[in-house]
Design a protein around this motif. Sequence first.
Motif, PDB file in Angstrom:
ATOM      1  N   ASN A 242       0.830  -1.199   0.000  1.00  0.00           N
ATOM      2  CA  ASN A 242       0.000   0.000   0.000  1.00  0.00           C
ATOM      3  C   ASN A 242       0.869   1.255   0.000  1.00  0.00           C
ATOM      4  OD1 ASN A 242      -2.157   1.762   0.206  1.00  0.00           O
ATOM      5  ND2 ASN A 242      -2.361   1.480   2.441  1.00  0.00           N
ATOM      6  N   ARG A 243       0.987   1.898  -1.164  1.00  0.00           N
ATOM      7  CA  ARG A 243       1.811   3.100  -1.296  1.00  0.00           C
ATOM      8  C   ARG A 243       1.121   4.288  -0.627  1.00  0.00           C
ATOM      9  NH1 ARG A 243       3.210   0.128  -5.894  1.00  0.00           N
ATOM     10  NH2 ARG A 243       5.443   0.239  -6.426  1.00  0.00           N
ATOM     11  N   VAL A 244       1.891   5.020   0.205  1.00  0.00           N
ATOM     12  CA  VAL A 244       1.361   6.211   0.879  1.00  0.00           C
ATOM     13  C   VAL A 244       2.319   7.368   0.659  1.00  0.00           C
ATOM     14  CG1 VAL A 244       0.141   4.857   2.638  1.00  0.00           C
ATOM     15  CG2 VAL A 244       2.496   5.631   3.065  1.00  0.00           C
ATOM     16  N   ASP A 245       1.827   8.575   0.922  1.00  0.00           N
ATOM     17  CA  ASP A 245       2.650   9.769   0.766  1.00  0.00           C
ATOM     18  C   ASP A 245       3.776   9.754   1.806  1.00  0.00           C
ATOM     19  OD1 ASP A 245       3.759  12.239   0.420  1.00  0.00           O
ATOM     20  OD2 ASP A 245       1.863  13.344   0.524  1.00  0.00           O
ATOM     21  N   PRO A 246       5.014   9.792   1.374  1.00  0.00           N
ATOM     22  CA  PRO A 246       6.129   9.761   2.333  1.00  0.00           C
ATOM     23  C   PRO A 246       6.235  11.010   3.197  1.00  0.00           C
ATOM     24  CG  PRO A 246       6.878   9.057   0.167  1.00  0.00           C
ATOM     25  CD  PRO A 246       5.510   9.646  -0.013  1.00  0.00           C
ATOM     26  N   VAL A 247       5.691  12.151   2.745  1.00  0.00           N
ATOM     27  CA  VAL A 247       5.869  13.393   3.500  1.00  0.00           C
ATOM     28  C   VAL A 247       5.240  13.289   4.885  1.00  0.00           C
ATOM     29  CG1 VAL A 247       5.374  15.865   3.568  1.00  0.00           C
ATOM     30  CG2 VAL A 247       6.127  14.806   1.430  1.00  0.00           C
ATOM     31  N   PRO A 248       3.917  12.967   5.019  1.00  0.00           N
ATOM     32  CA  PRO A 248       3.354  12.834   6.371  1.00  0.00           C
ATOM     33  C   PRO A 248       3.932  11.643   7.140  1.00  0.00           C
ATOM     34  CG  PRO A 248       1.738  12.223   4.709  1.00  0.00           C
ATOM     35  CD  PRO A 248       2.885  12.831   3.994  1.00  0.00           C
ATOM     36  N   TRP A 249       4.291  10.586   6.432  1.00  0.00           N
ATOM     37  CA  TRP A 249       4.900   9.425   7.104  1.00  0.00           C
ATOM     38  C   TRP A 249       6.202   9.844   7.786  1.00  0.00           C
ATOM     39  CZ3 TRP A 249       9.395   6.457   6.666  1.00  0.00           C
ATOM     40  CH2 TRP A 249       9.377   5.185   7.245  1.00  0.00           C
ATOM     41  N   LEU A 250       7.019  10.625   7.099  1.00  0.00           N
ATOM     42  CA  LEU A 250       8.265  11.123   7.687  1.00  0.00           C
ATOM     43  C   LEU A 250       7.973  12.131   8.798  1.00  0.00           C
ATOM     44  CD1 LEU A 250      10.367  11.586   4.414  1.00  0.00           C
ATOM     45  CD2 LEU A 250      10.818   9.913   6.228  1.00  0.00           C
ATOM     46  N   ALA A 251       6.974  12.989   8.586  1.00  0.00           N
ATOM     47  CA  ALA A 251       6.657  14.007   9.585  1.00  0.00           C
ATOM     48  C   ALA A 251       6.234  13.372  10.903  1.00  0.00           C
ATOM     49  CB  ALA A 251       5.567  14.929   9.056  1.00  0.00           C
ATOM     50  N   GLN A 252       5.492  12.270  10.857  1.00  0.00           N
ATOM     51  CA  GLN A 252       5.087  11.571  12.076  1.00  0.00           C
ATOM     52  C   GLN A 252       6.281  11.037  12.852  1.00  0.00           C
ATOM     53  OE1 GLN A 252       2.373   8.528  10.795  1.00  0.00           O
ATOM     54  NE2 GLN A 252       0.745   9.978  10.246  1.00  0.00           N
ATOM     55  N   ARG A 253       7.397  10.951  12.215  1.00  0.00           N
ATOM     56  CA  ARG A 253       8.627  10.438  12.847  1.00  0.00           C
ATOM     57  C   ARG A 253       9.635  11.551  13.058  1.00  0.00           C
ATOM     58  NH1 ARG A 253       5.622   7.179  10.335  1.00  0.00           N
ATOM     59  NH2 ARG A 253       5.493   4.951  10.838  1.00  0.00           N
ATOM     60  N   GLY A 254       9.166  12.784  13.015  1.00  0.00           N
ATOM     61  CA  GLY A 254      10.012  13.938  13.332  1.00  0.00           C
ATOM     62  C   GLY A 254      10.934  14.376  12.214  1.00  0.00           C
ATOM     63  N   LEU A 255      10.624  14.011  10.976  1.00  0.00           N
ATOM     64  CA  LEU A 255      11.502  14.336   9.842  1.00  0.00           C
ATOM     65  C   LEU A 255      10.757  15.217   8.835  1.00  0.00           C
ATOM     66  CD1 LEU A 255      12.994  10.756   9.346  1.00  0.00           C
ATOM     67  CD2 LEU A 255      14.071  12.676  10.559  1.00  0.00           C
ATOM     68  N   SER A 256      11.494  16.053   8.139  1.00  0.00           N
ATOM     69  CA  SER A 256      10.893  16.953   7.154  1.00  0.00           C
ATOM     70  C   SER A 256      11.697  16.919   5.872  1.00  0.00           C
ATOM     71  CB  SER A 256      10.854  18.386   7.690  1.00  0.00           C
ATOM     72  OG  SER A 256      10.422  19.283   6.672  1.00  0.00           O
ATOM     73  N   VAL A 257      10.980  16.895   4.745  1.00  0.00           N
ATOM     74  CA  VAL A 257      11.645  16.915   3.442  1.00  0.00           C
ATOM     75  C   VAL A 257      12.049  18.325   3.034  1.00  0.00           C
ATOM     76  CG1 VAL A 257      10.487  14.835   2.648  1.00  0.00           C
ATOM     77  CG2 VAL A 257       9.435  17.092   2.232  1.00  0.00           C
ATOM     78  N   GLY A 258      11.630  19.295   3.810  1.00  0.00           N
ATOM     79  CA  GLY A 258      11.964  20.690   3.494  1.00  0.00           C
ATOM     80  C   GLY A 258      10.929  21.320   2.581  1.00  0.00           C
ATOM     81  N   PRO A 259      11.126  22.565   2.201  1.00  0.00           N
ATOM     82  CA  PRO A 259      10.158  23.264   1.332  1.00  0.00           C
ATOM     83  C   PRO A 259      10.146  22.695  -0.087  1.00  0.00           C
ATOM     84  CG  PRO A 259      12.140  24.602   1.643  1.00  0.00           C
ATOM     85  CD  PRO A 259      12.293  23.421   2.555  1.00  0.00           C
ATOM     86  N   TYR A 260       8.972  22.697  -0.644  1.00  0.00           N
ATOM     87  CA  TYR A 260       8.808  22.212  -2.030  1.00  0.00           C
ATOM     88  C   TYR A 260       9.294  23.295  -2.990  1.00  0.00           C
ATOM     89  CZ  TYR A 260       6.455  20.740  -6.331  1.00  0.00           C
ATOM     90  OH  TYR A 260       6.165  20.371  -7.617  1.00  0.00           O
ATOM     91  N   VAL A 261      10.163  22.915  -3.912  1.00  0.00           N
ATOM     92  CA  VAL A 261      10.699  23.890  -4.860  1.00  0.00           C
ATOM     93  C   VAL A 261      10.199  23.625  -6.283  1.00  0.00           C
ATOM     94  CG1 VAL A 261      12.741  24.301  -3.458  1.00  0.00           C
ATOM     95  CG2 VAL A 261      12.807  22.559  -5.244  1.00  0.00           C
ATOM     96  N   GLY A 262       9.518  22.539  -6.526  1.00  0.00           N
ATOM     97  CA  GLY A 262       8.964  22.233  -7.851  1.00  0.00           C
ATOM     98  C   GLY A 262      10.009  21.830  -8.861  1.00  0.00           C
TER      99      GLY A 262
END
Length: 262
Positions: A242-262
């Motif tokens: 089951n593929r899920v969005d990694p952004v909230p998955w990482l955020a729940q673990r205290g991690l951030s991908v940083g700002p979206y630059v497109g």
Amino acid sequence: MPAEFAAHADRHSEVPRYGNSENTDILPRTPQHRRQPTSAAKGRVMIAAMAAGAAAAAAYTAVKPATETTTQTVLAAAKAPMGGSAGAPRGVQLIVVTPIADAAVHGEELANGQAFAQERAEREARLQRPLFVMPTKGVYTSGFGYRWGALHAGVDLAAPIGTPIVAASDGVVIDAGPTAGYGAWVKLRHSDGTVTLYGHVNTWTVQIGQRVFAGDQIATVGNRGNSTGPHLHFEVLLCGTNRVDPVPWLAQRGLSVGPYVG
């Protein structure tokens, strides 16, 4: 009897006296020629014997090749009870002692100790690592969702070719190497059944079945497969499918991908 002979006889027949006491229990002194050797004489005899023994030992050592045994000088008193026996040796003796262990044994023990200490230090360092880490250092250029009519099932983190990619969490490698679409990838299965996918990698440093810990390097950023530039394509698959969005998955673990630059 002449007077001089009478005086001589009286001197030999006279009982020795000791002042005014009538004590007769004290035995007469031993004649001078039957006395035992003095302590000084005994010492000279023992020193002479020791010197002879030392000379004999030195001569024996000079002509005999060196062996693994060592010679130590010890007192006979250290080998027998104080009472001793009639046949017990007296004086200084040369005792041959076999070494308990040689240098090779001590060297092996030291090496084993150092290896154990290093292994324990590495284990302690791993236990102190965070449970989850960002898979690489890059710029957030593309998110989870449909793109060009197809599902983009992960996030893209742009970085130069060769940038290290690490395991996002502890897990076991279930796939590594070339694959269609991604060019080359690494897939890890974690303890809760979640699978993380690392795509478009340039090189991989792990193999199937290998155990890795959060933060261990598993690959490098590349531009293989269907790619628009060097980046890591990172996916999270719950229960392995089951593929899920990694952004909230990482955020729940205290991690951030940083700002979206497109």
